[in-house]
Design a protein around this motif. Sequence first.
Motif, mmCIF file in Angstrom:
data_model
loop_
_atom_site.group_PDB
_atom_site.id
_atom_site.type_symbol
_atom_site.label_atom_id
_atom_site.label_comp_id
_atom_site.label_asym_id
_atom_site.label_seq_id
_atom_site.Cartn_x
_atom_site.Cartn_y
_atom_site.Cartn_z
ATOM 1 N N PHE A 133 51.158 158.632 -12.015
ATOM 2 C CA PHE A 133 50.964 158.817 -10.581
ATOM 3 C C PHE A 133 49.926 159.902 -10.336
ATOM 4 O O PHE A 133 50.258 161.091 -10.306
ATOM 5 C CB PHE A 133 52.307 159.147 -9.912
ATOM 6 N N PRO A 134 48.656 159.509 -10.225
ATOM 7 C CA PRO A 134 47.583 160.508 -10.139
ATOM 8 C C PRO A 134 47.630 161.340 -8.858
ATOM 9 O O PRO A 134 47.943 160.823 -7.788
ATOM 10 C CB PRO A 134 46.303 159.664 -10.184
ATOM 11 N N ARG A 135 47.361 162.636 -9.004
ATOM 12 C CA ARG A 135 47.185 163.534 -7.866
ATOM 13 C C ARG A 135 45.738 163.989 -7.837
ATOM 14 O O ARG A 135 45.267 164.630 -8.779
ATOM 15 C CB ARG A 135 48.094 164.771 -8.010
ATOM 16 N N THR A 136 45.056 163.643 -6.760
ATOM 17 C CA THR A 136 43.648 164.012 -6.585
ATOM 18 C C THR A 136 43.482 164.411 -5.127
ATOM 19 O O THR A 136 44.401 164.178 -4.323
ATOM 20 C CB THR A 136 42.726 162.813 -6.919
ATOM 21 N N PRO A 137 42.332 165.012 -4.768
ATOM 22 C CA PRO A 137 42.197 165.437 -3.373
ATOM 23 C C PRO A 137 42.530 164.302 -2.398
ATOM 24 O O PRO A 137 42.001 163.201 -2.524
ATOM 25 C CB PRO A 137 40.720 165.842 -3.279
ATOM 26 N N GLY A 138 43.444 164.557 -1.482
ATOM 27 C CA GLY A 138 43.808 163.569 -0.474
ATOM 28 C C GLY A 138 44.731 162.468 -0.964
ATOM 29 O O GLY A 138 44.943 161.479 -0.266
ATOM 30 N N ASN A 139 45.267 162.616 -2.170
ATOM 31 C CA ASN A 139 46.042 161.519 -2.737
ATOM 32 C C ASN A 139 47.276 162.043 -3.464
ATOM 33 O O ASN A 139 47.189 162.570 -4.567
ATOM 34 C CB ASN A 139 45.129 160.725 -3.689
ATOM 35 N N CYS A 140 48.440 161.910 -2.795
ATOM 36 C CA CYS A 140 49.700 162.321 -3.425
ATOM 37 C C CYS A 140 50.792 161.334 -3.021
ATOM 38 O O CYS A 140 51.846 161.699 -2.534
ATOM 39 C CB CYS A 140 50.060 163.746 -3.016
#
Length: 477
Positions: free
Chosen positions: A468-475
């Motif tokens: 479950f990737p966490r990247t800017p704007g994506n959680c």
Amino acid sequence: MKVSRIDQLLKDKKIGLEVSVQGWVRTFRSNRFIALNDGSSIRNLQCVVDFEAFDEQQLKLITTGACIEVTGDLVASMGAGQEVEIQVKKLKIHGASDAEKYPLQPKKHSLEFLREIAHLRPRTQTFGAVFRIRHHVSFAIHQYFHQRGFFNVHTPIITGSDAEGAGEMFRVSTIDPANPPRNEDGTLNYKEDFFEKPVNLTVSGQLEAELFATALGKVYTFGPTFRAENSNTSRHLAEFWMIEPEVAFANLHDNMDLAEDFLQSVIKSVLENCREDLEFLSQRLVDEEKGLAAAERSSMSLIEKLEFVVNNSFRRVSYTEAIDILKNSKPNKKKKFNYIIEEWGADLQSEHERYLVEKHFQSPVILFDYPAKIKAFYMRLNEDGKTVRAMDVLFPGIGEIIGGSQREERYDVLKKKMEDFHIEPEELYWYLDTRRFGTCEHSGFGLGFERLVQFVTGMSNIRDVIPFPRTPGNCEF
Ligand code: 4AD
Ligand code: MG
């Protein structure tokens, strides 16, 4: 009856044995052939149903995505594509699936689309393979260190020190953002916060690992790390996993030897243990490149690339040598690089790292002895007074996969370095203490786990190798 796993059944091929299997339906053809997958293998088990022997309502529930259990005899298969299959005698529907709405129809989906349904993507062949391999890489890493006498240390995830400077940090707080407690001068009153001071999620477990290395000798960490940089690239995550070995009485050359042997051993273990998944991913890349002109296609298949890394020594090149190569390179002279290398001291960008690895040396490279100014305060100063015993391991297609160094073990030099870097020695008194009480030469490095999984699976985007990737704007999820 004991339930069997499909990978084992396909390996043992015990014809005549009555078995039960639980899994998810990939396809159901001609009201007769179920392709069942239970996640244990890239391969499906063919389950043959005699539709006259079953209730029509029950057969209707066998749709793509449904969760079922079948019991029957393992028989030699008449059809092509598999050696054995199950002749179904008993059928149980665990969970029906809304066939029309199921997002994973049996056809090719883009990786971008699958990222939007990350809760279901492990059911695809590609992600099943990636995450089985991810497990094996993790297991091989623990095994590597355990067999060599390293101890696994669980360093903290919440940290009160932000001095390493490895990246922007995420604040951890229980303060109500709508109504924060303030001091008289208007600043935040951290005394009212949970830890009574500002704390963050860790960017690295290195400093704590050093404390343990100077007690247990050889240690490693394997934990989540967090960086709040706004870098939307195919190689950066805000939450990623890092492996950090730290070894007492080791210098930079020992450190390079360890990094090389470690990477080669782990990749070798994956080659030995994940053959079918690797073959699938290898073929996937060949298919993807079919549309490209011959010159743009990879010169090696995924498996060949992994074998190359296992069987060839990494090139060891000093930063100074690398700068000379880059300064005289075609893309630098023709101003093709986004960052032109003008002089010694320049920080290397991933375009430079990839040029060295992919074009110039065509091999993994270990760059060492970087200018002190562009590296962290804790790296050991060389006799020249301007370079430090840093090392970065660079891989094709990835760029930097490992960053590490020999540590500055001399109290006075380290303290002076901290002052130069505007780090309060009081804040890191516990780190400096190791240099006051029985200091020794020591070294270590950090491996970005997802970057290694990317390399091993050939996935081009780091978001496709973490569940479950966490990247800017994506959680999401
Ligand atoms: O080079 P870095 O910043 O080194 C350290 O943190 C040191 N404390 C390590 C040590 O000496 N013990 O990070 C180490 C590695 C990088 O080489 C890269 O592979 C990975 O961590 N990495 C990332 N991976 C994914 N997303 C990010 N944002 C990453 N930042 C670093
Ligand atoms: Mg680095």
